[in-house]
Design a protein around this motif. Structure first.
Motif, PDB file in Angstrom:
ATOM      1  N   ASP A   9       0.896  -1.084   0.249  1.00 51.39           N
ATOM      2  CA  ASP A   9      -0.097  -0.152  -0.399  1.00 51.39           C
ATOM      3  C   ASP A   9       1.009   1.446   0.301  1.00 51.39           C
ATOM      4  O   ASP A   9       1.288   1.627   0.893  1.00 51.39           O
ATOM      5  CB  ASP A   9      -1.196  -0.122   1.202  1.00 51.39           C
ATOM      6  CG  ASP A   9      -2.239   1.184   1.218  1.00 51.39           C
ATOM      7  OD1 ASP A   9      -1.400   2.101   0.048  1.00 51.39           O
ATOM      8  OD2 ASP A   9      -2.556   1.010   2.121  1.00 51.39           O
ATOM      9  N   LYS A  11      -0.112   4.439  -1.387  1.00 49.76           N
ATOM     10  CA  LYS A  11      -1.270   5.339  -1.394  1.00 49.76           C
ATOM     11  C   LYS A  11      -1.036   6.252  -0.839  1.00 49.76           C
ATOM     12  O   LYS A  11      -0.368   6.212   0.462  1.00 49.76           O
ATOM     13  CB  LYS A  11      -2.767   4.707  -1.048  1.00 49.76           C
ATOM     14  CG  LYS A  11      -3.129   3.848  -1.831  1.00 49.76           C
ATOM     15  CD  LYS A  11      -4.164   3.147  -1.730  1.00 49.76           C
ATOM     16  CE  LYS A  11      -5.012   1.526  -2.018  1.00 49.76           C
ATOM     17  NZ  LYS A  11      -6.078   1.442  -0.963  1.00 49.76           N
ATOM     18  N   GLU A  38      -0.564  -0.407  -4.681  1.00 46.74           N
ATOM     19  CA  GLU A  38      -1.483   0.419  -5.179  1.00 46.74           C
ATOM     20  C   GLU A  38      -0.575   1.954  -4.831  1.00 46.74           C
ATOM     21  O   GLU A  38      -0.117   2.130  -3.383  1.00 46.74           O
ATOM     22  CB  GLU A  38      -2.301  -0.543  -3.454  1.00 46.74           C
ATOM     23  CG  GLU A  38      -2.658  -1.388  -4.090  1.00 46.74           C
ATOM     24  CD  GLU A  38      -4.318  -1.935  -3.017  1.00 46.74           C
ATOM     25  OE1 GLU A  38      -4.055  -1.318  -2.512  1.00 46.74           O
ATOM     26  OE2 GLU A  38      -4.489  -3.006  -4.326  1.00 46.74           O
ATOM     27  N   THR A  39      -1.411   2.640  -5.789  1.00 42.37           N
ATOM     28  CA  THR A  39      -0.912   4.426  -5.682  1.00 42.37           C
ATOM     29  C   THR A  39      -2.649   5.013  -5.805  1.00 42.37           C
ATOM     30  O   THR A  39      -3.097   4.389  -6.471  1.00 42.37           O
ATOM     31  CB  THR A  39      -0.097   3.983  -6.683  1.00 42.37           C
ATOM     32  OG1 THR A  39      -0.166   4.304  -8.139  1.00 42.37           O
ATOM     33  CG2 THR A  39       1.340   3.119  -6.605  1.00 42.37           C
ATOM     34  N   THR A  40      -2.357   6.106  -5.063  1.00 49.48           N
ATOM     35  CA  THR A  40      -3.248   7.088  -5.856  1.00 49.48           C
ATOM     36  C   THR A  40      -2.466   8.157  -5.923  1.00 49.48           C
ATOM     37  O   THR A  40      -3.158   9.292  -6.103  1.00 49.48           O
ATOM     38  CB  THR A  40      -3.693   7.716  -4.330  1.00 49.48           C
ATOM     39  OG1 THR A  40      -2.343   8.174  -3.080  1.00 49.48           O
ATOM     40  CG2 THR A  40      -4.559   6.865  -3.543  1.00 49.48           C
ATOM     41  N   ASP A  67      -9.284   5.009  -6.860  1.00 51.37           N
ATOM     42  CA  ASP A  67      -9.020   6.228  -5.977  1.00 51.37           C
ATOM     43  C   ASP A  67      -7.187   5.834  -6.635  1.00 51.37           C
ATOM     44  O   ASP A  67      -6.922   6.585  -5.958  1.00 51.37           O
ATOM     45  CB  ASP A  67      -8.943   6.081  -4.546  1.00 51.37           C
ATOM     46  CG  ASP A  67      -8.754   4.704  -4.057  1.00 51.37           C
ATOM     47  OD1 ASP A  67      -7.801   3.777  -4.786  1.00 51.37           O
ATOM     48  OD2 ASP A  67      -8.414   4.563  -2.711  1.00 51.37           O
ATOM     49  N   GLY A  68      -6.787   5.393  -7.598  1.00 50.71           N
ATOM     50  CA  GLY A  68      -5.257   5.497  -7.962  1.00 50.71           C
ATOM     51  C   GLY A  68      -5.847   4.619  -8.933  1.00 50.71           C
ATOM     52  O   GLY A  68      -6.062   4.400  -9.839  1.00 50.71           O
ATOM     53  N   ARG A  70      -3.266   0.568  -9.279  1.00 47.19           N
ATOM     54  CA  ARG A  70      -2.434  -0.882  -8.949  1.00 47.19           C
ATOM     55  C   ARG A  70      -1.477  -1.419  -9.576  1.00 47.19           C
ATOM     56  O   ARG A  70      -2.423  -1.848 -11.513  1.00 47.19           O
ATOM     57  CB  ARG A  70      -3.275  -2.225  -8.441  1.00 47.19           C
ATOM     58  CG  ARG A  70      -4.236  -1.673  -7.582  1.00 47.19           C
ATOM     59  CD  ARG A  70      -4.833  -3.200  -7.616  1.00 47.19           C
ATOM     60  NE  ARG A  70      -5.324  -4.159  -7.615  1.00 47.19           N
ATOM     61  CZ  ARG A  70      -5.114  -5.274  -6.826  1.00 47.19           C
ATOM     62  NH1 ARG A  70      -5.140  -5.246  -5.144  1.00 47.19           N
ATOM     63  NH2 ARG A  70      -4.597  -7.113  -7.686  1.00 47.19           N
TER      64      ARG A  70
END
Length: 76
Positions: A9, A11, A38-40, A67-68, A70
């Motif tokens: 994660d 994010k 997983e990024t935003t 929200d972003g 993967r």
């Protein structure tokens, strides 16, 4: 036996932190190991593929999320 990829994660982190943290995490994994990132950060769609290309990792899959993004990365 195939091991399911772990999820990392990232994010809430902005450039260059997602790539720097991914580099460190992947360095500790065996070759062929897979990791979901997983990024935003909107720049991750440019940074993560470039990072994989420059470091010999395989970008297996990319997904847009609510929200972003993967990214499934296989350590090279």
């Amino acid at each position: 036996m195939t091991v399911a990829p772990q999820t990392y994660d990232l994010k809430g982190l902005n450039c260059p932190l997602p790539v720097l943290k991914a580099r460190k995490r992947l360095a500790g994994m065996p070759r062929g190991g897979r990791l979901w990132l997983e990024t935003t950060d909107p720049l991750a769609v440019i940074d993560i593929p470039a990072f994989c290309n420059e470091n010999g990792h395989l970008l297996v899959e990319t997904e847009a999320t609510s929200d972003g993004h993967r990214f499934l990365v296989e350590r090279g």
